[in-house]
Structures are given as C-alpha cells and as structure tokens.
Write a protein that holds these residues in place. Structure first.
Motif, PDB file in Angstrom:
ATOM      1  N   ARG A 158     -36.464   5.603   4.886  1.00  0.00           N
ATOM      2  CA  ARG A 158     -35.490   6.568   5.401  1.00  0.00           C
ATOM      3  C   ARG A 158     -34.391   5.869   6.205  1.00  0.00           C
ATOM      4  O   ARG A 158     -33.220   6.245   6.121  1.00  0.00           O
ATOM      5  N   MET A 159     -34.773   4.833   6.958  1.00  0.00           N
ATOM      6  CA  MET A 159     -33.785   4.083   7.726  1.00  0.00           C
ATOM      7  C   MET A 159     -32.837   3.344   6.787  1.00  0.00           C
ATOM      8  O   MET A 159     -31.623   3.292   7.025  1.00  0.00           O
ATOM      9  N   PHE A 160     -33.370   2.789   5.716  1.00  0.00           N
ATOM     10  CA  PHE A 160     -32.550   2.079   4.748  1.00  0.00           C
ATOM     11  C   PHE A 160     -31.510   3.000   4.123  1.00  0.00           C
ATOM     12  O   PHE A 160     -30.339   2.637   3.990  1.00  0.00           O
ATOM     13  N   SER A 161     -31.941   4.214   3.757  1.00  0.00           N
ATOM     14  CA  SER A 161     -30.997   5.159   3.150  1.00  0.00           C
ATOM     15  C   SER A 161     -29.947   5.605   4.154  1.00  0.00           C
ATOM     16  O   SER A 161     -28.766   5.757   3.800  1.00  0.00           O
ATOM     17  N   ALA A 162     -30.332   5.807   5.420  1.00  0.00           N
ATOM     18  CA  ALA A 162     -29.372   6.244   6.443  1.00  0.00           C
ATOM     19  C   ALA A 162     -28.324   5.161   6.702  1.00  0.00           C
ATOM     20  O   ALA A 162     -27.125   5.446   6.798  1.00  0.00           O
ATOM     21  N   VAL A 163     -28.771   3.909   6.816  1.00  0.00           N
ATOM     22  CA  VAL A 163     -27.836   2.802   7.033  1.00  0.00           C
ATOM     23  C   VAL A 163     -26.916   2.642   5.827  1.00  0.00           C
ATOM     24  O   VAL A 163     -25.700   2.417   5.973  1.00  0.00           O
ATOM     25  N   GLY A 164     -27.474   2.775   4.637  1.00  0.00           N
ATOM     26  CA  GLY A 164     -26.655   2.680   3.427  1.00  0.00           C
ATOM     27  C   GLY A 164     -25.602   3.770   3.361  1.00  0.00           C
ATOM     28  O   GLY A 164     -24.452   3.518   2.975  1.00  0.00           O
ATOM     29  N   ILE A 165     -25.971   4.998   3.750  1.00  0.00           N
ATOM     30  CA  ILE A 165     -25.012   6.099   3.758  1.00  0.00           C
ATOM     31  C   ILE A 165     -23.869   5.805   4.723  1.00  0.00           C
ATOM     32  O   ILE A 165     -22.685   6.021   4.413  1.00  0.00           O
ATOM     33  N   ALA A 166     -24.203   5.309   5.928  1.00  0.00           N
ATOM     34  CA  ALA A 166     -23.168   4.995   6.920  1.00  0.00           C
ATOM     35  C   ALA A 166     -22.202   3.938   6.395  1.00  0.00           C
ATOM     36  O   ALA A 166     -20.979   4.073   6.543  1.00  0.00           O
ATOM     37  N   LEU A 167     -22.729   2.895   5.749  1.00  0.00           N
ATOM     38  CA  LEU A 167     -21.869   1.827   5.236  1.00  0.00           C
ATOM     39  C   LEU A 167     -21.007   2.305   4.071  1.00  0.00           C
ATOM     40  O   LEU A 167     -19.825   1.935   3.964  1.00  0.00           O
ATOM     41  N   ILE A 168     -21.579   3.141   3.200  1.00  0.00           N
ATOM     42  CA  ILE A 168     -20.811   3.649   2.059  1.00  0.00           C
ATOM     43  C   ILE A 168     -19.662   4.535   2.537  1.00  0.00           C
ATOM     44  O   ILE A 168     -18.518   4.405   2.075  1.00  0.00           O
ATOM     45  N   ILE A 169     -19.955   5.424   3.483  1.00  0.00           N
ATOM     46  CA  ILE A 169     -18.913   6.305   4.009  1.00  0.00           C
ATOM     47  C   ILE A 169     -17.840   5.484   4.713  1.00  0.00           C
ATOM     48  O   ILE A 169     -16.635   5.760   4.598  1.00  0.00           O
ATOM     49  N   PHE A 170     -18.246   4.460   5.447  1.00  0.00           N
ATOM     50  CA  PHE A 170     -17.302   3.582   6.122  1.00  0.00           C
ATOM     51  C   PHE A 170     -16.378   2.904   5.108  1.00  0.00           C
ATOM     52  O   PHE A 170     -15.147   2.887   5.284  1.00  0.00           O
ATOM     53  N   PHE A 171     -16.946   2.381   4.036  1.00  0.00           N
ATOM     54  CA  PHE A 171     -16.138   1.702   3.021  1.00  0.00           C
ATOM     55  C   PHE A 171     -15.226   2.693   2.294  1.00  0.00           C
ATOM     56  O   PHE A 171     -14.047   2.400   2.045  1.00  0.00           O
ATOM     57  N   VAL A 172     -15.750   3.873   1.970  1.00  0.00           N
ATOM     58  CA  VAL A 172     -14.934   4.882   1.286  1.00  0.00           C
ATOM     59  C   VAL A 172     -13.763   5.301   2.163  1.00  0.00           C
ATOM     60  O   VAL A 172     -12.651   5.536   1.676  1.00  0.00           O
TER      61      VAL A 172
END
Length: 498
Positions: A229-243
């Motif tokens: 769950r932590m991995f998915s949350a961190v990934g979401i934050a990075l993807i939104i940041f890049f987008v």
C-alpha cells in the motif's frame, strides 16, 4: 534567561501557552479556537499598517516577472519567458494586470494578496508544527513568523517569496498529516495525491522545490518501510507530480530545446564561484571569450556575473534569432566556464561552502532597505531604488507621513538578533531527535538542510534564500527557549529544596 522565564511563566499560569489543548474563546458559540484569534490579530496589525505606509517594492527580478506577466495578459502568450523562470508567479501577476488594465492598482492589489498569503502561511505553519511540538511552541513560532521583518518585507516585493512560502507551508502540513497517519499504521492515498499536487504547483512557483518531494518520500520510506500500500501511495504521488510538471517541460522542450522547468544552473554556479567565492581564473580555458569578459568585468568592479551575462548575450544573439535560445546558450557557456574554474581550484570550494552555510544562519537581514523621503521620513524600498514600471511607481509622497514613520519604527522594533535565535535553535535541534513527534521534527530539520544546503552550494548567502524555512527555524529556537527555561526552573527548584 529572561525570555525563558517569561515563556514558562505563561505556561505555568494556565494560559493559552500550556501544553494542553488551546481553549476556545467564549464567543461565536465557542467555535473559534483562541490560537485563531491570536494569529489573526498578530498577522493583521502590521500588514494593515504596511497597506497604508508602504509601496510595492521592485527588485531587478521583479521586472522580468512583470515582463512575462505582461505578455501573458496582453497576448495570451504563455511561452515567451526567461528560460530560468517558472510560470506560476507570472501567471499570478497576469491576472491582476488583466483585471486592472495594467494600472497602478494592479501592483497594489498584488501586494495586498501577498500579505493575505503571508497571514495564511502563519496559520498553516501552526497546523504543521503542532503535530511535532507542544502547542505553545507551535503558537509562538507562528507568531514570530508573522512578525518577521523579512517576511513582512518580501510580502511587499513583486517576487515569488510570498507565493512560494504559502505553497511550502501547505506541503509541510500535508507531510505532517501523512507522518501522523503512518504512525497509526494508516496509508491514505488521498493525502499522497494532495502531496503530489502541491509539490508540482510549488515547483512551478520556484524551481528549488522540484527535488523536495523525492527527498521527503525517500525519508518516509526509510522510516516506515515499503509495504504494498505504501508503494502504491508513493507511486501515485510521483506520477501526479510528473504529470503536473510535464506540460511546462513540454513547452520548454518545444520552444527552447531542453527538458526541465527552468534552466539557470550555469548562471547560478558562475555567480557562486566568481562573485561569492572570488575564485582565481584558470590560466587556460576552452571558452576564451567568457574568460576575457570575466577579466574585464572584474577590473571594472561591481557584480561580475551580470556584466559577463550581458556581454555574452550581445555576442551570442547574432547567431540566434530567438532570445530564449540565446539565454540557454549563455547559461551553458557560463556554467561550463564556472566548472573549469571550480576544477582548477577544488580545495577552495568546500570551505567556502561551509562558510556560506553558516552565514545563512547568522548573517544580518541585508535585503530590507529604507530610502530617504520627504521631510526625512524613510520609506520601504530596495537597494535598486528608482526602479519603476507602469504598475509600480516610486512615489512615496502619496503615502501618509504618519504611516511611513510607523512602518519604519515597526521594522526597527521587530528586528531580532539572529545569533540569539540560533543559540536556542541548537538546543532545540539537540532535543528534537527524541520524544514524541521526533519523526516530524527530523523531517523539518531535513527540509531546513535542503534549502540552506542548496543555497550554500549554488548561490550566495542571501537572507531571502533562508526565508522559506524561517518558520521552521523559529520552531526549533522557541523549542530551545522552553527547554532552557525548564532546565532553569528545575535547577532553581533543587536549590530551594536544599
């Protein structure tokens, strides 16, 4: 010790500065917390005075922001900008230029909104700090932040500081919420989504914020581990940041030929090596024009990197039709020459960096300037007095004399010795790695090191580079005051018992 006694007297007397939850005032059905009223009054009084007694202040960078904003407002052109600028602050200015038809009211309203952002930053700072420090420490830190002369000054300057600090406080508040949730073994994807959004917006205000999200997420993973769950949350934050950053990166690549949100590494490194460190020039160089221009600029005195920059602009402009390509080329050539200077004298760089880092904490506030006015009543200005545009005119005589006089007294009264804050701050930092809330405090300390470290590495030790994390520094300093006060109370109690 007098300050420590005062803080602890307030604490022991059961006032709002106790460790207990701050009570609500007995009005409006007891729904308004006392800290809201205190911060509102403390934040409003000096800013109301500045509204009557200070003009919008211009620095050289202000002119480039206003130029980009004018193109946005007049032509809807979002890509004709300086390659070392990000778009959010010019867009912010363009809104007021468009609404007020490029009149002087636009500059006044920009500064007014920046002061509102400053008050909002104080509120959000308190919300972020109270998860890491006792309520009384968080409240006093927010009060000091709202009364900081440098904060008040830069709210009057047409530059990114007020906007960026507000976004940084939002970022820290969300980080504090995430840490509290993770300590309860909860992972809220919504919090990480908000973190990515705010990090992207903050980076588009000032490019120094673009690495902060990665640093904070790395610290969270190191402390709380990498679950699914932590991995998915961190990934979401990075993807939104890049987008969030990608459209602006795409604009820069299409029109200027580089992937990134800004391009100013070369100019900043040149400024650091040649102007701040005064590093000797190498005997040989691959760019003879830059070396010759630097030698001539040093002989003339003044700011070297400005003279070299404009000399290079004139030379390179003939081979490029677009000004942005000229700026990009100049940045690369100045950066390349600065690297040659650095490699020829590497033993000077490290001690100078350490010295710059230290000076960021103890140097006096040199940015704040007052210029002489009518009847010898000074008014708030910059060290480049005389700069003006259509929306900001240097006309202090239109200000009431009583207001100008009280603004000058206000800044003199609120000036605190930096060494005093740093001395107690060291005590606060020393006690921050233990006890309840140490994860929050350690993250805040890392944020302080991030901003001051980058400023010491790549730029000169100007006070405005420390301004974004002044609120955190106040927190550790106030925490140190209370710790010293408790030590003094304990020692006196032991003496009385004996």
């Amino acid at each position: 010790m007098a300050a420590s006694w005062y803080f602890n007297t307030l604490s022991s007397s059961g006032t709002i500065f106790s460790d207990k939850k701050i009570p609500s005032i007995a009005c409006f059905y007891n729904r308004i917390p006392t800290w809201v009223l205190i911060l509102l009054v403390v934040g409003a009084i000096p800013r109301i005075l500045l509204t009557f007694g200070a003009l919008p202040v211009l620095w050289p960078d202000s002119l480039t922001y206003l130029k980009s904003a004018t193109l946005m407002a007049a032509e809807g052109n979002f890509w004709m900008h300086e390659v070392y600028r990000t778009p959010l602050y010019p867009l912010f200015l363009a809104i007021f230029l468009k609404v007020f038809d490029f009149g002087e009211q636009a500059g006044d309203c920009v500064v007014f909104v920046q002061r509102l952002l400053g008050v909002g930053s104080g509120f959000i700072l308190f919300l972020a700090l109270r998860r890491a420090f006792p309520h009384k420490v968080a409240l006093w830190s927010a009060v000091l932040f709202l009364l900081s002369p440098l904060q008040l000054y830069y709210e009057s300057v047409i530059q990114t500081e007020a906007q960026f600090i507000f976004l940084l406080m939002l970022f820290l508040w969300i980080v504090a919420r995430i840490v509290s949730e993770l300590k309860r073994a909860e992972v809220s994807r919504l919090s990480f989504v908000l973190l990515g959004v705010i990090a992207a917006i903050m980076s588009l205000s000032r490019p120094i914020g673009q690495l902060l999200l990665v640093l904070v997420l790395g610290c969270l993973l190191a402390r709380f581990g990498l679950s699914k769950r932590m991995f998915s949350a961190v990934g979401i934050a990075l993807i939104i940041f890049f987008v969030g950053l990608f459209p602006w990166m795409r604009v820069n690549h299409k029109h200027y030929g580089f992937w990134g949100i800004s391009q100013d590494f070369g100019i900043n490194l040149f400024h650091r090596i040649l102007d701040v460190d005064q590093t000797p020039l190498p005997k040989e160089s691959s760019d003879l024009f830059v070396r010759a221009a630097t030698e001539r600029a040093k002989l003339r005195g003044g700011t070297t990197y400005f003279r070299v920059y404009f000399n290079l602009i004139k030379e390179v402009r003939a081979s490029h039709t677009k000004k942005q390509l000229t700026q990009l080329t100049v940045d690369k050539r100045m950066g390349g020459f600065a690297k040659e200077v650095l490699l020829s004298h590497p033993y000077l760089f490290i001690p100078n960096t350490v010295n710059n880092f230290w000076r960021l904490f103890v140097a006096p506030r040199r940015s704040i300037h007052f210029c002489g006015g009518r009847n010898n009543i000074p008014y708030l200005c910059s060290n480049h007095d005389g700069l003006q545009t259509l929306v900001v005119r240097a006309d202090p005589d239109r200000l009431p004399e009583w207001a100008r006089r009280w603004v000058h007294r206000l800044f003199r009264f609120l000036s605190l010795p930096e060494v005093f804050l740093m001395a107690f701050g060291i005590v606060g930092v020393g006690r921050s790695i233990t006890g309840q809330g140490w994860e929050h405090r350690l993250l805040y300390l890392i944020v302080i090191i991030y901003f001051t470290g980058l400023a010491a590495l790549l730029n000169c030790p100007e006070d405005r580079f420390r301004l974004p994390i002044d609120g955190l520094i106040y927190a550790f300093s106030v925490y140190g005051v209370f710790i010293v006060g408790k030590w003094g109370y304990y020692i006196r109690w032991r003496q009385l018992r004996v």
